[in-house]
Scaffold this active site. Structure first.
Site, short mmCIF file in Angstrom:
data_model
loop_
_atom_site.label_atom_id
_atom_site.label_comp_id
_atom_site.label_asym_id
_atom_site.label_seq_id
_atom_site.Cartn_x
_atom_site.Cartn_y
_atom_site.Cartn_z
CG ASP A 156 -20.24 9.71 4.48
OD1 ASP A 156 -21.20 9.42 3.73
OD2 ASP A 156 -20.13 10.82 5.03
CD GLU A 200 -33.40 12.79 5.93
OE1 GLU A 200 -33.10 11.70 6.45
OE2 GLU A 200 -32.56 13.57 5.46
CG HIS A 223 -29.82 15.19 1.12
ND1 HIS A 223 -28.84 14.91 0.21
CD2 HIS A 223 -29.91 14.09 1.93
CE1 HIS A 223 -28.33 13.71 0.44
NE2 HIS A 223 -28.98 13.18 1.47
#
Length: 368
Positions: A23, A210, A207
């Site tokens: 996306d 970050e 994830h």
């Protein structure tokens, strides 16, 4: 000895991509066309202007603001035919850029507004990727793709999505991921999903590191058992640069216990330079930690993250590292092999791509 890099040849360099959001990589023209069909209002209706809007909005320096741009891409990925189209185009665009293997991630739970089931979403994406692979091969740009099924870390469906991933492991799904804003949503909230996946012998990337720092990374690797770290750039918070060169010819640095563990265990870092600069995780390409982490011999990989939002490609990421961080062709070859070593496909397939595609491809470009 480092080989000089002819920038014009980088488009022909074999590339491996482990961190690319479906996306986040749509063609602006596709967003415009589908939005017009479904009546979704966009900030711009001209593809060029829309592409520029995505990049400007993503350049805020805030991960939260960066994530807001996905409202428009997710909106045009709700119907089955649109998911097939977007996945097909992703495979074609990556193959045209020289990518020979790509793991493409997305969150099925975000694509249910038009009535699709989770399984139908995964099947549609798989169909599109397969179509793209077939067309790319016919045009002389072979690519192998795999799906990473993602759960949103602020939601409560991770166990359900983990079961979905395992259910489709014979249909193109190679692993599981969690994504979304890190602060306030630690990976340990999804421990039930990770326990299930480990019992099923399925690969996991998370994830972490970050927008949030070492606690996120520690939980990802020590509590949740991540095979790879999505970004992981904040591992630098546990590294003290001393200046000068050590006895091995590397930058002199003192690694904390967590950084030392990550390096010792060869846990891959899915680094995304342009995206990291946009979200404020790094100050610039030239100062991005990927160079130091490479020199310290962490398992570094190079990735795009979101090609639309960053206006980037693998060729562009390589070009930026050559121009602004002094990378050589050997560095690019090394990071590409790292990525294949870290891929979530069987060992024999990884080895075949390394020996049969990546090494010969870089040899043709002059890399020793």
């Amino acid at each position: 000895m480092s080989s000089p890099v002819e920038l014009a040849s980088l488009s022909r360099a074999p590339k491996v991509l482990l961190h690319d959001h479906l996306d986040g990589g749509l063609r602006p023209s596709t967003v415009c066309e589908i939005a017009a069909e479904i009546g979704h209002e966009l900030p711009a209706t001209d593809p060029t202007e829309l592409g520029e809007w995505f990049r400007r909005s993503a350049d805020s320096g805030s991960l939260e603001r960066y994530l807001e741009t996905f409202v428009h891409t997710v909106a045009v990925m709700q119907r089955r035919q649109d998911l097939v189209r977007v996945a097909r185009e992703a495979a074609l665009d990556l193959a045209a850029d020289g990518v020979v293997y790509a793991e493409i991630r997305y969150a099925p739970e975000q694509h249910l507004e038009a009535g699709l089931t989770l399984d139908e979403v995964v099947a549609a994406v798989g169909e599109g990727l397969a179509e793209g692979e077939k067309e790319a091969a016919a045009s002389g740009h072979a690519i192998r793709t795999g799906q990473l099924v993602t759960a949103m870390r602020h939601a409560a469906r991770s166990r359900e999505i983990a079961e979905l991933a395992e259910r489709h492991r014979e249909n193109g799904v190679v692993g599981f991921d969690i994504a979304g804003a890190e602060a306030g949503f630690p990976p340990s909230r999804h421990l039930d999903a990770f326990d299930y996946l480990h019992e099923a012998n399925m690969h996991v990337t998370i994830h972490a590191g970050e927008a949030f720092g070492l606690p996120s990374i520690w939980e990802a690797v020590q509590v949740c058992g991540a095979d790879r770290l999505g970004h992981g750039v904040r591992i630098m918070d546990d590294i003290q640069v001393l200046g000068g060169i050590d006895e091995y010819g590397r930058p002199a640095a003192e690694l904390g216990k967590l950084a030392g563990w990550v390096r010792d265990k060869r846990i891959p870092l899915e680094l995304c330079p342009s995206s990291n600069v946009q979200t404020g995780a790094a100050s610039s390409i030239s100062e991005h930690p990927i160079g130091l982490l490479k020199d310290l011999r962490f398992r570094v990989t190079l990735n795009t993250d979101n090609r639309l939002m960053s206006g980037t490609s693998m060729t562009q990421e390589m070009t930026l590292l050559v121009e602004r961080a002094g990378w050589s062709l050997e560095d690019l070859r090394w990071v590409t092999i790292n990525a294949l070593k870290s891929a979530f496909i069987p060992f024999d397939e990884r080895l075949a791509l390394i020996e049969g595609v990546v090494k010969p491809g870089y040899a043709q470009l002059g890399a020793g």
